[in-house]
Write a protein that holds these residues in place. Structure first.
Motif, PDB file in Angstrom:
ATOM      1  N   ILE A   1     -14.054 -25.087  18.397  1.00  0.00           N
ATOM      2  CA  ILE A   1     -13.301 -25.044  19.646  1.00  0.00           C
ATOM      3  C   ILE A   1     -13.782 -26.112  20.620  1.00  0.00           C
ATOM      4  O   ILE A   1     -13.013 -26.596  21.464  1.00  0.00           O
TER       5      ILE A   1
ATOM      6  N   ASP B   1     -11.937 -29.289  19.862  1.00  0.00           N
ATOM      7  CA  ASP B   1     -10.544 -29.104  20.263  1.00  0.00           C
ATOM      8  C   ASP B   1     -10.398 -29.153  21.776  1.00  0.00           C
ATOM      9  O   ASP B   1      -9.441 -29.708  22.311  1.00  0.00           O
TER      10      ASP B   1
ATOM     11  N   ILE C   1      -6.841 -27.942  26.803  1.00  0.00           N
ATOM     12  CA  ILE C   1      -7.102 -26.519  26.574  1.00  0.00           C
ATOM     13  C   ILE C   1      -5.866 -25.680  26.852  1.00  0.00           C
ATOM     14  O   ILE C   1      -5.575 -24.709  26.134  1.00  0.00           O
TER      15      ILE C   1
ATOM     16  N   ILE D   1      -3.806 -25.223  23.820  1.00  0.00           N
ATOM     17  CA  ILE D   1      -4.392 -24.613  22.630  1.00  0.00           C
ATOM     18  C   ILE D   1      -3.944 -23.164  22.521  1.00  0.00           C
ATOM     19  O   ILE D   1      -3.983 -22.407  23.495  1.00  0.00           O
ATOM     20  N   ASN D   2      -3.540 -22.777  21.344  1.00  0.00           N
ATOM     21  CA  ASN D   2      -3.112 -21.406  21.113  1.00  0.00           C
ATOM     22  C   ASN D   2      -4.231 -20.429  21.472  1.00  0.00           C
ATOM     23  O   ASN D   2      -5.365 -20.569  21.009  1.00  0.00           O
TER      24      ASN D   2
ATOM     25  N   TRP E   1      -5.305 -19.989  24.590  1.00  0.00           N
ATOM     26  CA  TRP E   1      -5.927 -20.376  25.858  1.00  0.00           C
ATOM     27  C   TRP E   1      -4.897 -20.802  26.915  1.00  0.00           C
ATOM     28  O   TRP E   1      -5.264 -21.304  27.976  1.00  0.00           O
TER      29      TRP E   1
END
Length: 413
Positions: A239, A242, A273, A276-277, A279
């Motif tokens: 994460i 990412d 962020i 992002i899935n 979040w």
């Protein structure tokens, strides 16, 4: 090296293998010079990479296991939500290892980011005249914590950092000037025995940056591909890459670690962020930077009035300068930030992930901020009765003569 060959037996580009070899050589060159080892960990990509790599190298027998490995986590209370979540998971794993001691380092409550701004009235930091945050909420608390650790130990302490070249031109200049000191050689990392601002621990500690030579793509690969694998520790680090934009992130965009950092040209990490899935609920945090900009405007600040003289009798170089936030601005900003925080937490709960909420201002800090505002607290040499920074005033010359001008035209925010 056989150990490195084993580490990369699955087939990694030569660039990565050479980088790991240099890192291991750097660590071996200095590891046994000191009785104790500590890792200064910010929770960001570079220090997380070096932390997880070193723990793996110790487990794999590449490095001698120290009697105690101290991991000092710099909790600024302003970390990006996925970074903080990853740090919490990593700390839980580290605490299950009996030869590792995790120490969470925070600034004193009155010096933390939000209480310092909203409670004391110091404007948000900026790159031109008032960059106070990094030293106050990260560097100084870490140095103080390191001194406490060292006081309880005999001998010397080697502190490992995640510093890399390429992150900052200013930092690269400091590295270039000191790379040949203290017996270090190029390629052996950045080793310093004489540390700046090492009050109370000078001569008993040194720092080593063993991933100094790593390119950002190597950091991404370690965090996303290798560290999460069981063979390398099974760390919850993907994460992080990412959050910073992963392989698509440029070096400069990968430097932000704080939520809505007011010093960054763009809040690239937070924007990534939000896509992002899992979040997407942190989207309200993008409203923080406009609030910080608003607080730096003259309308929200006081200014000195009249001629300000030094003890010598001379006129101060910047008379009638802009200063702290007004009480009204601080109260308004507090409510806005608490509302942002509430909406993020509601979104996390609605998504079935309440642990992914955020507390930029926790209950203790909120109580302190409200108390300081009620007590009309201001920075030293300010009383709160100074005029608005947006008001008309007289410019002052060295001979004491004046000319009326608008303050906002004289001094930028």
């Amino acid at each position: 090296m056989a150990a490195v060959d084993n580490l990369f037996a699955r087939g990694v580009r030569m660039l990565h293998e050479e980088a790991i070899e240099l890192t291991l050589a750097s660590l071996l060159a200095y590891w046994d010079r000191h009785e104790h080892v500590a890792i200064a960990w910010s929770g960001g990509k570079d220090s997380t990479a070096v932390l997880t790599l070193i723990v793996h190298m110790i487990d794999a027998g590449m490095l001698r296991r120290p009697k105690r490995l101290y991991v000092l986590y710099a909790d600024t209370r302003q970390e990006l939500p996925p970074i903080q979540a990853s740090a919490e998971l990593i700390m839980a794993m580290l605490r299950r290892i009996d030869w590792i001691e995790v120490i969470v380092v925070r600034a004193p409550i009155e010096k933390r980011f939000m209480p310092y701004i909203l409670g004391r009235g110091v404007p948000p930091p900026n790159n031109n005249t008032l960059r106070w945050c990094t030293r106050q909420i990260k560097v100084d608390p870490m140095a103080a914590a390191m001194a406490v650790v060292l006081e309880s130990l005999p001998g010397t302490l080697l502190t490992i950092t995640g510093v890399r070249e390429g992150e900052s031109a200013q930092r690269d200049g400091r590295i270039a000037m000191s790379c040949s000191k203290d017996g270090a050689e190029c390629g052996q990392g950045w080793y310093q025995q004489v540390l700046p601002n090492a009050k109370g621990i000078r001569g008993r500690t040194a720092t080593l940056a063993p991933i100094l030579h790593w390119r950002v793509c190597i950091v991404w690969d370690w965090l996303k591909v290798f560290a999460p694998q069981t063979a390398f520790g099974g760390w919850p680090t993907a994460i992080l890459a990412d959050a910073y934009g992963g392989d698509d992130a440029t070096e400069i965009n990968a430097r932000t670690g704080c939520v809505a950092c007011p010093l960054a040209a763009e809040d690239t990490a937070l924007r990534v962020i939000c896509r992002i899935n899992g979040w997407q609920h942190v989207h309200p945090l993008q409203e923080l930077r406009p609030i910080y900009r608003w607080m730096r405007e003259p309308e929200q600040r006081h200014r000195k009035s009249g001629v300000e003289r030094l003890k010598s009798g001379a006129i101060a170089k910047n008379p009638q300068r802009m200063g702290p936030l007004t009480l009204a601005a601080r109260s308004m900003a507090l409510e806005q930030i608490l509302d942002i925080q509430r909406r993020v937490c509601v979104g996390a709960a609605s998504a079935g992930r309440p642990e992914r909420g955020i507390d930029l201002i926790n209950a203790e800090e909120e109580a302190l901020i409200r108390g300081l505002i009620a007590a009309r607290t201001f920075p030293d040499k300010w009383g709160g009765d100074e005029p608005s920074a947006a008001a008309w005033l007289d410019s002052v010359y060295s001979d004491g003569s004046t000319q009326p001008i608008l303050f906002r035209d004289m001094v930028g925010s």
